[in-house]
Design a protein around this motif. Sequence first.
Motif, PDB file in Angstrom:
ATOM      1  N   LEU A  68       9.497  -7.973  -3.207  1.00 45.29           N
ATOM      2  CA  LEU A  68       9.528  -9.426  -3.205  1.00 45.29           C
ATOM      3  C   LEU A  68      10.841  -9.883  -3.800  1.00 45.29           C
ATOM      4  O   LEU A  68      11.307  -9.342  -4.811  1.00 45.29           O
ATOM      5  N   GLY A  69      11.432 -10.920  -3.194  1.00 43.51           N
ATOM      6  CA  GLY A  69      12.676 -11.426  -3.755  1.00 43.51           C
ATOM      7  C   GLY A  69      13.007 -12.811  -3.278  1.00 43.51           C
ATOM      8  O   GLY A  69      12.670 -13.190  -2.159  1.00 43.51           O
ATOM      9  N   LYS A  90       5.314 -16.116  -3.247  1.00 49.76           N
ATOM     10  CA  LYS A  90       5.459 -14.716  -2.835  1.00 49.76           C
ATOM     11  C   LYS A  90       4.555 -13.798  -3.654  1.00 49.76           C
ATOM     12  O   LYS A  90       3.859 -12.935  -3.108  1.00 49.76           O
ATOM     13  N   THR A  91       4.570 -13.961  -4.978  1.00 49.26           N
ATOM     14  CA  THR A  91       3.748 -13.111  -5.837  1.00 49.26           C
ATOM     15  C   THR A  91       2.267 -13.337  -5.584  1.00 49.26           C
ATOM     16  O   THR A  91       1.482 -12.382  -5.509  1.00 49.26           O
ATOM     17  N   ILE A 150       7.706  -3.370   3.321  1.00 55.85           N
ATOM     18  CA  ILE A 150       7.652  -4.758   3.767  1.00 55.85           C
ATOM     19  C   ILE A 150       8.382  -5.597   2.718  1.00 55.85           C
ATOM     20  O   ILE A 150       8.120  -5.468   1.524  1.00 55.85           O
ATOM     21  N   GLY A 151       9.294  -6.432   3.179  1.00 57.82           N
ATOM     22  CA  GLY A 151       9.992  -7.348   2.280  1.00 57.82           C
ATOM     23  C   GLY A 151       9.444  -8.753   2.450  1.00 57.82           C
ATOM     24  O   GLY A 151       9.470  -9.298   3.566  1.00 57.82           O
ATOM     25  N   ILE A 152       8.916  -9.331   1.385  1.00 49.48           N
ATOM     26  CA  ILE A 152       8.479 -10.727   1.401  1.00 49.48           C
ATOM     27  C   ILE A 152       9.579 -11.533   0.729  1.00 49.48           C
ATOM     28  O   ILE A 152       9.837 -11.375  -0.468  1.00 49.48           O
ATOM     29  N   ILE A 210       8.953 -10.474   6.025  1.00 51.54           N
ATOM     30  CA  ILE A 210       8.163 -11.689   6.204  1.00 51.54           C
ATOM     31  C   ILE A 210       8.844 -12.785   5.402  1.00 51.54           C
ATOM     32  O   ILE A 210       9.067 -12.636   4.195  1.00 51.54           O
ATOM     33  N   GLU A 211       9.216 -13.850   6.091  1.00 51.23           N
ATOM     34  CA  GLU A 211       9.839 -14.987   5.418  1.00 51.23           C
ATOM     35  C   GLU A 211       8.745 -15.993   5.055  1.00 51.23           C
ATOM     36  O   GLU A 211       8.157 -16.627   5.929  1.00 51.23           O
ATOM     37  N   LEU A 212       8.462 -16.116   3.788  1.00 47.83           N
ATOM     38  CA  LEU A 212       7.412 -17.018   3.319  1.00 47.83           C
ATOM     39  C   LEU A 212       7.992 -18.416   3.151  1.00 47.83           C
ATOM     40  O   LEU A 212       8.976 -18.613   2.432  1.00 47.83           O
TER      41      LEU A 212
END
Length: 387
Positions: free
Chosen positions: A105-106, A30-31, A20-22, A127-129
């Motif tokens: 996360l990035g 994000k963190t 999963i990419g946040i 997931i686009e935060l």
Amino acid sequence: MIREYYISQLQKLGKYFPVIGIIGPRQVGKTTLAKQFISYIEKETLLLDLEKPSDYEKLNNPELYLKQHEDKCIIIDEVQIRPELFAILRSLIDENRVPLRFIILGSASPDIIRNTSESLAGRIAYIELMPFNLKELSGIAEIRKQHFFGGFPDSILAKNSEASVLWIDNFLKTYVERDLPLLGMSANPILVRRLWEMLSWQNANVLNYSSIGKSLGITHNTVRNYIDFLEGAFLINRVQAFFVNVKKRIVKSPKVYIADTGLLHRLLRINSYDELFGNPVLGASWETFVYNQISGLKNNDIDIFYYRTHAGTEIDLILVKALIPVASIEIKFSASPKVTKSLVTGINDLQTEKNFIIVPNSEDYLIRENIRVCNITDFIIKYLPDF
């Protein structure tokens, strides 16, 4: 604050996807979200922050290190610092393809999207935060405060207005001078700041790449490339014109919105809500706030466009599903909105059955048989979920 919507999305995706990419801008949480999600993960977790030298060194031999922890969910923060990891993650996943092996996360950039789409295609879900929205801040901050200071956690939750302004000013400075270059944007930081400010002046209006290029002394293609990068870093949004099956001369250039109204107001040097209230940009600012709320809370199968003809007919936002317009939205900062000829003409052109005029404060009522006036909260809670 627990961001329940994103936690539920992580739980859903974690049942099926190995990665999963946040993604999202810096300082959006994000963190914090990843740490909150740890308690929902039914196996041991390991968190690596690549901005910490000790964690960075652990991945000098990433394949060896990560294989030692293949039974865990490994969270890698600021993954864009080590782009070579993407190919290694793919190899490890293909050897042992189980759900929720990695969470990465990035701060979103074209490089992250390209690297993950090339190396992890079919293995990753995103997931686009986004900054806090109206639903999340209900009972915590009134709409007027949210409109002015935006939704970044350290801005909207600051102790006072002075702290909010100081945080946003520092965010803007740091992003231009440090973060964007680290993400791969090679342009002069002074030029980038000027471009960002010019986009704030054009906010909620149709983009003119050539005009911006002339003002900055660069080509329109260079302007387009820089704007692509800013959009990839979630600092601006472009909304495309809708022209499918419309038999009129349509303006086709995109509109631009600054991604957070707190950033917008500081880029415009507006220091308080009272200053905003007396400023000509108030309407565009309110439109941006409404757009940001809708784009962050809409269903995934709904796309957002705008509509404008060369004859002057204009609708601020259109909700579109499977290329069919389902709702026209006019956005007004007014206590007594009126139905304009432009809105009626646009509705007739698009044949939308549901139509809205969204204002800051209003009762919910039909101003015409097929046009409803409502405030942004009522629209978000009562009507948007139906599309």
